[in-house]
Design a protein around this motif. Structure first.
Motif, PDB file in Angstrom:
ATOM      1  N   PHE A  27       0.824  -1.193   0.000  1.00 31.02           N
ATOM      2  CA  PHE A  27       0.000   0.000   0.000  1.00 31.02           C
ATOM      3  C   PHE A  27       0.869   1.258   0.000  1.00 31.02           C
ATOM      4  N   MET A  28       1.871   1.281   0.879  1.00 28.99           N
ATOM      5  CA  MET A  28       2.744   2.463   0.962  1.00 28.99           C
ATOM      6  C   MET A  28       3.463   2.679  -0.355  1.00 28.99           C
ATOM      7  N   THR A  29       3.972   1.618  -0.916  1.00 27.59           N
ATOM      8  CA  THR A  29       4.704   1.732  -2.164  1.00 27.59           C
ATOM      9  C   THR A  29       3.806   2.291  -3.256  1.00 27.59           C
ATOM     10  N   SER A  30       2.537   1.904  -3.220  1.00 26.29           N
ATOM     11  CA  SER A  30       1.635   2.332  -4.286  1.00 26.29           C
ATOM     12  C   SER A  30       1.397   3.836  -4.267  1.00 26.29           C
ATOM     13  N   THR A  31       1.744   4.482  -3.154  1.00 25.98           N
ATOM     14  CA  THR A  31       1.516   5.930  -3.096  1.00 25.98           C
ATOM     15  C   THR A  31       2.735   6.727  -3.551  1.00 25.98           C
ATOM     16  N   HIS A  32       3.776   6.015  -3.995  1.00 23.24           N
ATOM     17  CA  HIS A  32       4.953   6.719  -4.520  1.00 23.24           C
ATOM     18  C   HIS A  32       4.896   6.765  -6.039  1.00 23.24           C
ATOM     19  N   ALA A  33       5.775   7.578  -6.637  1.00 20.03           N
ATOM     20  CA  ALA A  33       5.825   7.652  -8.088  1.00 20.03           C
ATOM     21  C   ALA A  33       6.622   6.467  -8.622  1.00 20.03           C
ATOM     22  N   ALA A  34       6.315   6.082  -9.854  1.00 20.60           N
ATOM     23  CA  ALA A  34       6.931   4.907 -10.450  1.00 20.60           C
ATOM     24  C   ALA A  34       8.454   5.009 -10.466  1.00 20.60           C
ATOM     25  N   ALA A  35       8.944   6.173 -10.807  1.00 28.00           N
ATOM     26  CA  ALA A  35      10.408   6.355 -10.931  1.00 28.00           C
ATOM     27  C   ALA A  35      11.096   6.141  -9.581  1.00 28.00           C
ATOM     28  N   GLU A  36      10.477   6.680  -8.528  1.00 32.55           N
ATOM     29  CA  GLU A  36      11.032   6.520  -7.180  1.00 32.55           C
ATOM     30  C   GLU A  36      11.144   5.048  -6.816  1.00 32.55           C
ATOM     31  N   ILE A  37      10.062   4.309  -7.137  1.00 26.04           N
ATOM     32  CA  ILE A  37      10.043   2.894  -6.788  1.00 26.04           C
ATOM     33  C   ILE A  37      11.136   2.170  -7.552  1.00 26.04           C
ATOM     34  N   HIS A  38      11.264   2.534  -8.828  1.00 25.30           N
ATOM     35  CA  HIS A  38      12.272   1.884  -9.654  1.00 25.30           C
ATOM     36  C   HIS A  38      13.674   2.122  -9.092  1.00 25.30           C
ATOM     37  N   ARG A  39      13.857   3.316  -8.543  1.00 27.30           N
ATOM     38  CA  ARG A  39      15.177   3.692  -8.028  1.00 27.30           C
ATOM     39  C   ARG A  39      15.414   3.115  -6.625  1.00 27.30           C
ATOM     40  N   ASP A  40      14.415   3.275  -5.735  1.00 29.51           N
ATOM     41  CA  ASP A  40      14.638   2.963  -4.318  1.00 29.51           C
ATOM     42  C   ASP A  40      14.022   1.658  -3.826  1.00 29.51           C
ATOM     43  N   GLY A  41      13.258   1.008  -4.693  1.00 28.69           N
ATOM     44  CA  GLY A  41      12.635  -0.247  -4.267  1.00 28.69           C
ATOM     45  C   GLY A  41      11.407  -0.027  -3.402  1.00 28.69           C
ATOM     46  N   LEU A  42      11.094  -1.010  -2.583  1.00 30.08           N
ATOM     47  CA  LEU A  42       9.867  -0.957  -1.780  1.00 30.08           C
ATOM     48  C   LEU A  42       9.940   0.130  -0.720  1.00 30.08           C
ATOM     49  N   MET A  43       8.785   0.676  -0.420  1.00 31.50           N
ATOM     50  CA  MET A  43       8.717   1.802   0.513  1.00 31.50           C
ATOM     51  C   MET A  43       7.911   1.434   1.748  1.00 31.50           C
ATOM     52  N   LEU A  44       8.294   2.076   2.845  1.00 33.44           N
ATOM     53  CA  LEU A  44       7.497   1.915   4.057  1.00 33.44           C
ATOM     54  C   LEU A  44       6.880   3.222   4.503  1.00 33.44           C
ATOM     55  N   THR A  45       7.126   4.279   3.725  1.00 33.82           N
ATOM     56  CA  THR A  45       6.619   5.600   4.122  1.00 33.82           C
ATOM     57  C   THR A  45       5.540   6.060   3.161  1.00 33.82           C
ATOM     58  N   TRP A  46       4.806   7.044   3.582  1.00 38.76           N
ATOM     59  CA  TRP A  46       3.722   7.597   2.770  1.00 38.76           C
ATOM     60  C   TRP A  46       4.299   8.433   1.645  1.00 38.76           C
ATOM     61  N   GLY A  47       3.926   8.140   0.393  1.00 43.92           N
ATOM     62  CA  GLY A  47       4.534   8.828  -0.749  1.00 43.92           C
ATOM     63  C   GLY A  47       3.778  10.058  -1.177  1.00 43.92           C
ATOM     64  N   GLY A  48       2.520  10.189  -0.807  1.00 45.34           N
ATOM     65  CA  GLY A  48       1.774  11.400  -1.126  1.00 45.34           C
ATOM     66  C   GLY A  48       1.143  11.416  -2.499  1.00 45.34           C
ATOM     67  N   HIS A  49       1.289  10.327  -3.278  1.00 48.53           N
ATOM     68  CA  HIS A  49       0.665  10.329  -4.604  1.00 48.53           C
ATOM     69  C   HIS A  49      -0.586   9.466  -4.636  1.00 48.53           C
ATOM     70  N   PHE A  50      -1.181   9.253  -3.474  1.00 49.13           N
ATOM     71  CA  PHE A  50      -2.332   8.355  -3.357  1.00 49.13           C
ATOM     72  C   PHE A  50      -3.429   8.705  -4.366  1.00 49.13           C
ATOM     73  N   ASP A  51      -3.880   9.967  -4.301  1.00 46.50           N
ATOM     74  CA  ASP A  51      -4.998  10.390  -5.145  1.00 46.50           C
ATOM     75  C   ASP A  51      -4.742  10.124  -6.618  1.00 46.50           C
ATOM     76  N   GLU A  52      -3.611  10.656  -7.099  1.00 53.37           N
ATOM     77  CA  GLU A  52      -3.346  10.555  -8.531  1.00 53.37           C
ATOM     78  C   GLU A  52      -3.285   9.104  -8.969  1.00 53.37           C
ATOM     79  N   THR A  53      -2.504   8.321  -8.238  1.00 52.67           N
ATOM     80  CA  THR A  53      -2.282   6.952  -8.668  1.00 52.67           C
ATOM     81  C   THR A  53      -3.590   6.192  -8.751  1.00 52.67           C
TER      82      THR A  53
END
Lengths: 280, 351
Positions: A27-53
């Protein structure tokens, strides 16, 4: 009674953590931008892109033809899940009713024939089923998606066991009260089976919702895509330097997970009742 | 209300297994008939044939003059009360009672009226909206009765309706059912394995054994004039003493003692089974000639009286006496010789 001790909580918490953690990560990862995920891998923090995604996933016209949206996939998944569950319950209840309450020739043989099909999973008969559906012209239809999988040995077996546990006197009382076979089924047996129906509904809904192989074979029209197929589709766009939309894939996985979870949470007390206690 | 005729009715479960063997009973209008016998005697099977839940292998059953051998249970104009009540668990008390009427297409106002009446009779008014699960055993029993009453059938069929209740409640319900039947005047067939229920409730008792009728008669008939050793042992508590004896020139020889009959009843020569109830013997008064000397084994104190168990030779006997002074080991007893019963040793029939 056993008093809950500190250590018991630790074990339970560990269990909860183990189960929930991957979901939280997704869920947390899904709120990040695609590029960030590609660069940093899985996330445990809130990415702030919930609405758009999520809006993107649900409304963007995607796929090769550019016609299918996430919302459409959610609907397809629901049609498949509910159609599956309802159809299987109706069929297996009727089959079990016939087996338990009517004496007909070879009744036992038929029951064992149905029962042994438990040994034959979908994958074994997938080609012949496909062949039949093609010949009937049912490729790319909801009918073709749902009907071939409706026969359920599991459901029939559960209902058979349940019907057998209903006391004979109830049938006899109903006969004296003037209820024929049809009335007995509708007025007595179905209300008595409520918890059982709920239990089987959950199992079958989740089973139908998660179908992957059969929808993939039966439909090539993108308007029939289900959520489960949609996830796969997103990750398939590895063209040139384009990064797959990881965030959207995760969002879709979360969406795909929600309805079964809701169904189980809402019906769970019935589910347990249906499988354990007999209310007679 | 109607008379019920059961005419040479038999039931075979498979070829050769005969559960009911050529049973004939004429049941009068408003009569309360109790079928009693040990388990497996065919009493329930017979009742279920009347209800239409079992097919009839041979013979004819008629209700109100109409042969109902091939009539559907719903159309036989009977209502049945089951041992485990068989209430519909998902329906309220009201709907449980109304279901049979609804299926017969009765209009709502009439159904409402009948249910209200039955509920009043059975004191169930406050429970109409409850479900069976929320009721006690006695209440469930009454709902089952109510379901039968609202139908106003030609006959009530009861299949061991009290055997799931505790002892105290059973006695209460026994009285209630009996009163209700008297009040409604509905012909009733009642199946039980409890001879006390049979004695207290029946207008006439039918004693069944091994699928055959042993005896039909009023409770007192059956108690006082048992037609076979089986009936003698089955009806009455404590059970009638049945001992082997020998007839010798008009007198009875028990063990090594002889009971002088003085012509009180005719005793054939040779072996007989002697039946004597515990209350038809008493300790001999001082000075009076005793018929028999009983060696006492043990005494059961019952409060109102006591039951003395003893033996004469190999024969075991129990007699009831008033409580009183302690007894010696050897008790001289006298019989009420008019009330002795003699049965054929081989066939068990009354002599």
């Amino acid at each position: 009674m056993h008093r809950t001790k500190f250590f018991d909580h630790v074990i339970l918490l560990a269990g909860v953590f183990l189960m929930i953690a991957p979901v939280v990560v997704a869920f947390m990862t899904s709120t990040h931008a695609a590029a960030e995920i590609h660069r940093d891998g899985l996330m445990l923090t809130w990415g702030g892109h919930f609405d758009e995604t999520y809006r993107e996933v649900l409304t963007r016209q995607g796929g090769f033809t550019g016609k299918v949206t996430g919302a459409r996939m959610v609907m397809n998944s629901f049609i498949l899940g509910i159609g599956f569950a309802a159809g299987k319950i109706v069929l297996s209840m009727l089959a079990a009713y016939a087996i338990v309450y009517f004496r007909f020739r070879l009744g036992v043989v038929f029951f064992w024939m149905i029962f042994t099909t438990l040994l034959l999973p979908l994958e074994v008969r997938i080609l012949p089923s496909y062949e039949v559906m093609t010949k009937l012209g049912l490729v790319n239809t909801y009918t073709g998606l749902i009907v071939p999988l409706l026969a359920s040995a599991t459901g029939t077996f559960f209902f058979r066991q349940f019907f057998k546990s209903v006391p004979d006197e109830l049938l006899e009382a109903a006969r004296i009260d003037g209820a024929g076979p049809f009335k007995f089924f509708i007025d007595i047996l179905i209300p008595l089976s409520r918890t059982m129906i709920a239990a089987i509904f959950i199992i079958m809904f989740v089973y139908g919702w998660n179908q992957y192989l059969w929808p993939m074979l039966m439909t090539n029209d993108e308007s029939f895509y289900t959520l489960v197929r949609g996830i796969k589709q997103i990750l398939l766009v590895w063209i040139g330097s384009q990064i797959p939309d990881y965030n959207e894939a995760f969002a879709m996985a979360i969406l795909a997970m929600l309805p079964p979870v809701l169904v189980v949470v809402i019906f769970q007390s019935w589910f347990i009742k249906g499988l354990t206690e007999s209310d007679k | 209300m109607a008379h019920v005729t059961i005419d040479r009715v038999s039931k075979d479960y498979q070829a050769g297994v005969r559960a009911v063997d050529s049973v004939s009973i004429d049941i009068a209008d408003s009569e309360f008939i109790v079928l009693v016998g040990p388990s497996g005697c065919g009493k329930s099977t017979l009742l279920r044939m009347v209800a239409g839940l079992e097919t009839i292998t041979e013979g004819e059953i008629g209700i109100g003059g109409r042969v109902i051998n091939h009539v559907d249970p719903a159309d036989r104009d009977i209502a049945m009360v089951f041992q485990n009540y068989a209430l519909y668990p998902h329906m309220t008390v009201r709907n449980n009672m109304a279901y049979g009427l609804k299926n017969r297409g009765m209009n709502r106002a009439d159904i409402e009226k009948r249910v209200a009446e039955a509920a009043a009779i059975l004191r169930l008014q406050d429970y109409l909206e409850r479900r069976p699960r929320q009721l006690s055993g006695g209440q469930r029993q009454r709902v089952a009765m109510g379901r039968a009453i609202v139908r106003e059938p030609a006959a009530f069929l009861f299949d061991e309706p009290l055997s799931n209740l505790d002892a105290k409640l059973r006695v209460d319900m026994r009285g209630e059912i009996k009163q209700l039947q008297k009040r409604l005047g509905t012909t009733s067939i009642y199946v039980t394995h409890d001879q006390l229920e049979a004695m207290t409730m029946a207008d006439r008792i039918v004693v069944l054994n091994g699928g055959r009728i042993e005896q039909i008669g009023t409770p007192l008939d059956v108690y006082r004039q048992p037609q076979s050793a089986f009936v003698a042992s089955f009806i009455g508590s404590p059970a009638m003493n049945l001992i082997t004896a020998r007839g010798e020139s008009g007198n009875l020889v028990i063990g090594d003692q002889t009971v002088v009959m003085d012509g009180a009843m005719t005793v054939p020569d040779g072996p007989v089974t002697l039946g004597v109830r515990a209350e038809d013997m008493k300790p001999a008064d001082h000075g009076a000639t005793a018929h028999l000397e009983l060696a006492i084994d043990y005494v059961e104190e019952l409060g109102a009286g006591r039951l003395v168990h003893g033996h004469v030779g190999d024969a075991r006997l129990a007699l009831s006496t008033p409580s009183g002074e302690p007894l010696s080991d050897l008790l001289p007893i006298v019989f009420d010789r008019q009330r002795l019963h003699l049965f054929d040793t081989a066939t068990g029939r009354r002599l």
